[in-house]
Design a protein around this motif. Structure first.
Motif: not given
Length: 337
Positions: A84-95
């Motif tokens: 599940l994505p919990v954040a976005s950093v730039g164009d990348s997801w943080v799961t």
């Protein structure tokens, strides 16, 4: 006679009614007919109830992930597996799993430092650890952008051996296990980015655009302490990027051969007492060096010099990264407390 017939007819009629009654069912004595069961309606009801339960469980699950950040395994395991994505950093997801893993390392190494006495206990809540982790992911995003820009990389799985060959103390497998990780993950998450940062920093130091800018500035400073005869120590305090020596007018104290980087050493030992060098380039930037004294070491009989310098440094990785970080947006979807 007629009365007799009438009586006979009445008796026969009553007898007929008696016979009819004998053949009619007794409603009071028989069970009521059964109503057919509507199985379709029953199934629909069961499915509706089951669907409502599933909806409620899903609401609780997603609330647990994105709300207070419940740490029960019934939340953490499926959230990790589902990535599940919990954040976005730039164009990348943080799961979810990636964030939770990094927070675990932060907590683990903090506890290890406290246990060893290297750090005092501090009151840190999960929200602060989340913020620290997301900032780290922002820094990594910028580092990867710079690595692509300068076309540098680290061979996967090589960082551990590199630092081991340098004699850098590395955590034992037991240490890593105590913070919930292993050698492979530690190498990937911690060591590889550090080694990549070294390579990016070296690439920045050899960037022609930065070299040109630093050279122009160093040339102007050199003119101040030679042509314009300004006091070397005063100028060093004003402009030198070596903050450690700048406060002392650029003084580096006595040193022999092998103490400085090769380019700096060669220039310093070629100068006479009182002479000022032209700008000398090293991996750190451009140096303007003045030898203030020369001696022979009484014990080793080796030549030593006392020198001072003014450093016009190349932009550091941290400086460039800090400028780029402002362009990398971080959006967090969680509210862990």
């Amino acid at each position: 006679m007629e009365d007799t017939r009438d009586n006979e007819n009445t008796v026969e009629s009553q007898a007929g009614e008696m016979q009819v009654m004998e053949h009619e069912p007794d409603d009071a004595g028989q069970p009521a007919p059964r109503t057919p069961v509507d199985t379709r309606s029953m199934r629909r009801g069961l499915w509706s109830a089951l669907g409502a339960v599933v909806v409620v469980l899903l609401i609780l699950f997603f609330y647990g992930v994105y709300g207070p950040g419940w740490q029960s395994s019934v939340i953490t395991k499926p959230a990790t597996m589902l990535r599940l994505p919990v954040a976005s950093v730039g164009d990348s997801w943080v799961t979810y799993g990636r964030l939770r893993e990094y927070i675990g390392l932060i907590e683990g190494f903090r506890a290890m430092d406290i246990k060893s006495g290297a750090a005092a206990p501090v009151a840190v809540n999960r929200a602060q650890d989340v913020e620290t982790a997301l900032q780290r992911f922002r820094e990594m995003e910028v580092l990867n952008q710079l690595a692509q820009q300068y076309n540098v990389s680290v061979e996967p799985g090589s960082a551990w051996a590199v630092y081991e060959s340098r004699g850098v103390p590395l955590p034992t497998d037991a240490d890593l296990a105590s913070v919930g990780t292993n050698r492979e993950r530690f190498q990937e998450i911690i060591l590889t980015p550090v080694l990549l940062a070294e390579k990016v920093g070296a690439a920045i130091a050899s960037d022609a655009s930065y070299i040109s800018s630093v050279t122009n500035e160093a040339t102007a400073v050199h003119e101040r302490v030679t042509t314009k005869k300004e006091d070397f120590a005063v100028v060093a305090k004003e402009v030198s990027d070596d903050t450690g020596s700048a406060v002392n007018g650029g003084d580096l104290d006595w040193f022999g051969k092998g103490a400085m980087v090769p380019e700096f050493e060669a220039a310093a030992f070629a100068l006479k007492k009182g002479e000022i060098s032209k700008p000398v380039q090293t991996q750190y930037g451009q140096h303007i060096i003045q030898v203030t004294d020369i001696r022979t070491n009484a014990a080793t009989k080796a030549k030593e010099v006392r020198a001072r310098h003014i450093l016009i440094a190349f932009p550091s990785l941290n400086e460039i990264a800090s400028q780029k970080e402002g362009t990398v947006e971080v959006d967090s979807y969680i509210n862990w407390r």
